[in-house]
Design a protein around this motif. Structure first.
Motif, PDB file in Angstrom:
ATOM      1  N   LEU A   8      -1.510   9.507   5.225  1.00 20.88           N
ATOM      2  CA  LEU A   8      -2.456   8.839   6.121  1.00 20.88           C
ATOM      3  C   LEU A   8      -3.832   9.514   6.111  1.00 20.88           C
ATOM      4  N   ASN A  42       4.536   2.206   4.736  1.00 18.39           N
ATOM      5  CA  ASN A  42       4.156   2.057   6.148  1.00 18.39           C
ATOM      6  C   ASN A  42       4.138   3.451   6.783  1.00 18.39           C
ATOM      7  N   TYR A  43       3.136   4.229   6.412  1.00 18.71           N
ATOM      8  CA  TYR A  43       3.131   5.653   6.770  1.00 18.71           C
ATOM      9  C   TYR A  43       2.948   5.913   8.254  1.00 18.71           C
ATOM     10  N   LYS A  44       2.221   5.059   8.952  1.00 17.96           N
ATOM     11  CA  LYS A  44       2.055   5.240  10.402  1.00 17.96           C
ATOM     12  C   LYS A  44       3.401   5.058  11.100  1.00 17.96           C
ATOM     13  N   GLU A  45       4.112   3.975  10.765  1.00 19.77           N
ATOM     14  CA  GLU A  45       5.431   3.731  11.352  1.00 19.77           C
ATOM     15  C   GLU A  45       6.418   4.823  10.936  1.00 19.77           C
ATOM     16  N   SER A  84       4.108  11.999   5.592  1.00 18.72           N
ATOM     17  CA  SER A  84       3.529  10.746   6.089  1.00 18.72           C
ATOM     18  C   SER A  84       2.105  10.984   6.584  1.00 18.72           C
ATOM     19  N   LEU A  85       1.914  12.069   7.337  1.00 15.94           N
ATOM     20  CA  LEU A  85       0.572  12.397   7.834  1.00 15.94           C
ATOM     21  C   LEU A  85      -0.381  12.655   6.670  1.00 15.94           C
ATOM     22  N   ALA A 143       5.632   7.954  10.168  1.00 15.70           N
ATOM     23  CA  ALA A 143       5.289   9.166  10.918  1.00 15.70           C
ATOM     24  C   ALA A 143       5.846   9.087  12.342  1.00 15.70           C
ATOM     25  N   ASP A 144       5.706   7.930  12.978  1.00 15.25           N
ATOM     26  CA  ASP A 144       6.232   7.759  14.331  1.00 15.25           C
ATOM     27  C   ASP A 144       7.746   7.967  14.360  1.00 15.25           C
ATOM     28  N   HIS A 159      10.570   2.912   6.410  1.00 15.41           N
ATOM     29  CA  HIS A 159       9.126   2.658   6.500  1.00 15.41           C
ATOM     30  C   HIS A 159       8.382   3.379   5.374  1.00 15.41           C
ATOM     31  N   TYR A 160       8.735   4.618   5.146  1.00 11.43           N
ATOM     32  CA  TYR A 160       8.023   5.453   4.175  1.00 11.43           C
ATOM     33  C   TYR A 160       8.033   4.829   2.782  1.00 11.43           C
ATOM     34  N   GLU A 194      -4.362  12.569   7.167  1.00  7.54           N
ATOM     35  CA  GLU A 194      -4.407  13.490   8.310  1.00  7.54           C
ATOM     36  C   GLU A 194      -4.020  14.893   7.832  1.00  7.54           C
TER      37      GLU A 194
END
Length: 149
Positions: A112, A77-80, A108-109, A82-83, A72-73, A114
């Protein structure tokens, strides 16, 4: 971890549902990892999701969860990501990839936007893994600085 979501999302989605794997766990893992090396990230994602569904207790599950996050990274797709990294860090704390998962969660955060959560994750990396490998420490220090922590 303050500011880090406490409940990771399920890594599988309807798009990534795949049939059960045949062969050994090692063969299934190597197939998915080979897709990642060939930069076929969607196929790698599907392979790692299938691996984790089929072999959740495998000694390779922590690695598979990390590489799922990486698939993902690298696509942004940083939200996916991070999950997936949060799941890897929380579910596979004894895995050799646990420190890497926590660093990639922080990265990832940060991507995003964050910042507080990213800085908390970087701090947790230092406190949870004080004896991390030097190469990982250098990368984490550079990424922490990039994030403005």
């Amino acid at each position: 971890l303050d500011g880090v979501p406490s409940e990771p999302a399920a890594p599988a989605t309807a798009e990534t549902e795949v049939a059960a794997l045949s062969g050994t766990p090692e063969e299934a893992y190597e197939e998915a990892y080979g897709q990642l090396l060939r930069q076929d990230y969607e196929a790698a994602e599907s392979g790692f999701v299938a691996f984790l569904k089929t072999y959740p207790k495998s000694k390779l599950a922590g690695n598979a969860q990390y590489w799922l996050g990486e698939s993902h990274y690298v696509r942004g797709n940083y939200k996916e990501a991070a999950d997936a990294f949060l799941t890897g860090y929380k579910s596979f704390r004894k895995s050799q990839k646990a420190p890497d998962s926590l660093m990639k969660l922080a990265m990832s955060l940060s991507r995003l936007g964050e910042k507080d959560a990213a800085c908390s994750a970087f701090a947790a990396l230092e406190s949870d893994f004080p004896k991390m490998q030097a190469q990982l420490r250098r990368r984490a220090d550079a990424e922490r600085q990039r994030a403005g922590c």
